[in-house]
Design an enzyme around this catalytic site. Sequence first.
Site, PDB file in Angstrom:
ATOM      1  N   GLY A   1       8.801   4.780  46.473  1.00  0.00           N
ATOM      2  CA  GLY A   1       8.346   4.857  45.079  1.00  0.00           C
ATOM      3  C   GLY A   1       8.777   3.593  44.381  1.00  0.00           C
ATOM      4  N   ASN A   2       9.081   3.715  43.113  1.00  0.00           N
ATOM      5  CA  ASN A   2       9.628   2.564  42.411  1.00  0.00           C
ATOM      6  C   ASN A   2      10.991   2.217  43.005  1.00  0.00           C
ATOM      7  OD1 ASN A   2       9.549   0.569  40.522  1.00  0.00           O
ATOM      8  ND2 ASN A   2      10.663   1.805  39.030  1.00  0.00           N
ATOM      9  N   GLY A   3      11.816   3.261  43.231  1.00  0.00           N
ATOM     10  CA  GLY A   3      13.002   3.136  44.081  1.00  0.00           C
ATOM     11  C   GLY A   3      12.616   3.681  45.444  1.00  0.00           C
TER      12      GLY A   3
ATOM     13  N   GLU B   1      11.496  17.557  44.112  1.00  0.00           N
ATOM     14  CA  GLU B   1      12.933  17.676  43.873  1.00  0.00           C
ATOM     15  C   GLU B   1      13.250  18.831  42.929  1.00  0.00           C
ATOM     16  OE1 GLU B   1      14.543  13.221  43.918  1.00  0.00           O
ATOM     17  OE2 GLU B   1      12.468  13.364  43.304  1.00  0.00           O
TER      18      GLU B   1
ATOM     19  N   ARG C   1       0.251  -0.493  42.405  1.00  0.00           N
ATOM     20  CA  ARG C   1      -1.190  -0.447  42.072  1.00  0.00           C
ATOM     21  C   ARG C   1      -1.651  -1.809  41.565  1.00  0.00           C
ATOM     22  NH1 ARG C   1      -0.080   5.117  39.040  1.00  0.00           N
ATOM     23  NH2 ARG C   1       1.781   3.901  38.710  1.00  0.00           N
TER      24      ARG C   1
ATOM     25  N   ARG D   1      14.192  -4.032  42.503  1.00  0.00           N
ATOM     26  CA  ARG D   1      15.488  -4.242  43.175  1.00  0.00           C
ATOM     27  C   ARG D   1      15.296  -5.019  44.473  1.00  0.00           C
ATOM     28  NH1 ARG D   1      17.085   1.954  43.124  1.00  0.00           N
ATOM     29  NH2 ARG D   1      15.805   2.291  41.285  1.00  0.00           N
TER      30      ARG D   1
ATOM     31  N   HIS E   1      18.449   9.784  46.652  1.00  0.00           N
ATOM     32  CA  HIS E   1      17.200  10.513  46.951  1.00  0.00           C
ATOM     33  C   HIS E   1      17.460  11.688  47.903  1.00  0.00           C
ATOM     34  CE1 HIS E   1      14.800   6.520  46.259  1.00  0.00           C
ATOM     35  NE2 HIS E   1      14.821   7.234  45.143  1.00  0.00           N
TER      36      HIS E   1
ATOM     37  N   ARG F   1      19.877  17.970  37.769  1.00  0.00           N
ATOM     38  CA  ARG F   1      19.940  16.895  38.749  1.00  0.00           C
ATOM     39  C   ARG F   1      21.097  15.978  38.353  1.00  0.00           C
ATOM     40  NH1 ARG F   1      17.055  11.239  38.941  1.00  0.00           N
ATOM     41  NH2 ARG F   1      17.711  10.628  41.007  1.00  0.00           N
TER      42      ARG F   1
ATOM     43  N   GLU G   1       3.039   8.914  48.910  1.00  0.00           N
ATOM     44  CA  GLU G   1       2.069  10.007  48.787  1.00  0.00           C
ATOM     45  C   GLU G   1       0.667   9.495  48.466  1.00  0.00           C
ATOM     46  OE1 GLU G   1       3.665  12.665  45.785  1.00  0.00           O
ATOM     47  OE2 GLU G   1       5.589  12.699  46.820  1.00  0.00           O
ATOM     48  N   ASN G   2       0.610   8.373  47.740  1.00  0.00           N
ATOM     49  CA  ASN G   2      -0.687   7.967  47.175  1.00  0.00           C
ATOM     50  C   ASN G   2      -1.346   6.749  47.798  1.00  0.00           C
ATOM     51  OD1 ASN G   2      -0.936   9.928  44.996  1.00  0.00           O
ATOM     52  ND2 ASN G   2       0.921   8.967  44.227  1.00  0.00           N
TER      53      ASN G   2
ATOM     54  N   ASN H   1      16.427  17.026  34.334  1.00  0.00           N
ATOM     55  CA  ASN H   1      16.747  15.724  34.926  1.00  0.00           C
ATOM     56  C   ASN H   1      16.908  14.734  33.773  1.00  0.00           C
ATOM     57  OD1 ASN H   1      16.857  13.289  36.214  1.00  0.00           O
ATOM     58  ND2 ASN H   1      15.005  13.579  37.439  1.00  0.00           N
TER      59      ASN H   1
HETATM   60  P1  AMP Z   1       7.801   7.071  41.952  1.00  0.00           P
HETATM   61  O1  AMP Z   1       8.982   6.194  41.663  1.00  0.00           O
HETATM   62  O2  AMP Z   1       7.997   7.952  43.134  1.00  0.00           O
HETATM   63  O3  AMP Z   1       7.273   7.786  40.746  1.00  0.00           O
HETATM   64  O4  AMP Z   1       6.627   6.063  42.386  1.00  0.00           O
HETATM   65  C1  AMP Z   1       6.086   5.170  41.453  1.00  0.00           C
HETATM   66  C2  AMP Z   1       5.328   4.084  42.169  1.00  0.00           C
HETATM   67  O5  AMP Z   1       4.321   4.648  43.045  1.00  0.00           O
HETATM   68  C3  AMP Z   1       4.557   3.208  41.214  1.00  0.00           C
HETATM   69  O6  AMP Z   1       5.334   2.128  40.809  1.00  0.00           O
HETATM   70  C4  AMP Z   1       3.375   2.781  42.011  1.00  0.00           C
HETATM   71  O7  AMP Z   1       3.680   1.504  42.525  1.00  0.00           O
HETATM   72  C5  AMP Z   1       3.239   3.744  43.150  1.00  0.00           C
HETATM   73  N1  AMP Z   1       1.964   4.460  43.075  1.00  0.00           N
HETATM   74  C6  AMP Z   1       1.661   5.586  42.400  1.00  0.00           C
HETATM   75  N2  AMP Z   1       0.370   5.922  42.584  1.00  0.00           N
HETATM   76  C7  AMP Z   1      -0.167   4.997  43.398  1.00  0.00           C
HETATM   77  C8  AMP Z   1      -1.475   4.771  43.948  1.00  0.00           C
HETATM   78  N3  AMP Z   1      -2.489   5.595  43.711  1.00  0.00           N
HETATM   79  N4  AMP Z   1      -1.645   3.690  44.744  1.00  0.00           N
HETATM   80  C9  AMP Z   1      -0.641   2.841  44.981  1.00  0.00           C
HETATM   81  N5  AMP Z   1       0.592   3.005  44.486  1.00  0.00           N
HETATM   82  C10 AMP Z   1       0.844   4.049  43.705  1.00  0.00           C
END
Ligand code: AMP
Length: 396
Positions: free
Chosen positions: A209-211, A383, A284, A240, A179, A90, A333-334, A7
């Site tokens: 996630g971030n996106g 992915e 977070r 964004r 995605h 990817r 997920e988190n 990727n």
């Molecule tokens: P991704 O783009 O899928 O890697 O997601 C990243 C984002 O997930 C980060 O910017 C965090 O805001 C969020 N994230 C990851 N772990 C946690 C957590 N334990 N609690 C809250 N948000 C989380």
Amino acid sequence: MNVLVINCGSSSLKYQLIESTTEDVLASGLCERITIDGAFTYKRPGKEKIQFEAPMPDHTAAIKVVLNQLTDTETGVIKSMDEIGAVGHRIVHGGEKFASSVILTDEVVKAIEDCCELAPLHNPANLVGINACKELMPNVPMVGVFDTAFHQTMPEKAYLYGLPYEYYTKYGVRRYGFHGTSHSYVSKRAAEVLGRDVNDMKIIVCHLGNGSSVCAVDHGKSVDTSMGFTPLEGLIMGTRSGDIDPAIIEYVAQKENLSLSEMMNVLNKKSGVLGLSQVSSDFRDLDDARDAGNAQAALTLDIFRYHVAKYVGAYAAAMGGVDAIVFTAGLGENDALTREGVCSYLGFMGVEFDAEANNFRGEERVISKPESKVKVLCIPTNEELMIARDTVALLK
Ligand code: AMP
């Protein structure tokens, strides 16, 4: 067969070596700061992480570092490069040309080059990765897996914008969605976890996630998704803006004396939860700020959840119902509070949320009560595994 999943970003490269029969990840990691200096991370299950700096003037040099490490006599996981049976790449944008993964022939690579205009930040980097692998492993077959491909099943009513039609016919202006590999994997896996056939279900996947994007998966096919012509549309994201009234762009540009490209930079890099909260793009940090009494951070989190819930409602209407809602990606997920916050809007449609079952991070779980008409799940996305599976399936 061992599949090397790549990727490639403009200055980074994530990799995983996956044994396709067992689906075990033999090794994984990241090259960063490519073209600047070069930093390398290498992980193996149950072993200590290895990190070092190595010069990476280009992506070919980065992939050389990866291959050297994978075949290292002490810390490697394969004896030689001959044990890499295929490479899966990817690729962000496949335009309308690619509705599924493909073997990367010269003709296909040319067609991906033609899609660069649609994804100027991403596709060129993906191509650099493809060319670097070709140079170093000329005889290893390669497959391209597109972020947009899963969404090519959307009907016209979902992908056309209310714009002059010739912008679509002349320039390809339409909703593409992103995605896709994640939405495809997560919807299939959710059906498996529920012991059902994805082709008999209506599923809404919230990739947060971030996106972030939401996808309506009707009988295994994407029928609508919140990201559009670019990944800027849809939900409020880390930086964004997501959906806004397009008239805001001219209005603010005049007030702030910004050019069009400066405005686009604001929408892509300075908006979203970062812009709203003035705290951070990372959820977070927002959670911490809210807990410390920052009302703007609390409001931002509220707005984000409200927008996710609105899309879930819209997609339930689009599909005429929903059997399961699935949360995935970093936040999905988190962050138990995000899942709970979104579901707090959805009782009207038959969601009976189980707050106790929701108290965990990063696992596959059903988080609705057994009697809930609409099931709610958390499914960690994968992915890379999806790319490895597609690669093997095509080469068979
Ligand atoms: P991704 O783009 O899928 O890697 O997601 C990243 C984002 O997930 C980060 O910017 C965090 O805001 C969020 N994230 C990851 N772990 C946690 C957590 N334990 N609690 C809250 N948000 C989380």
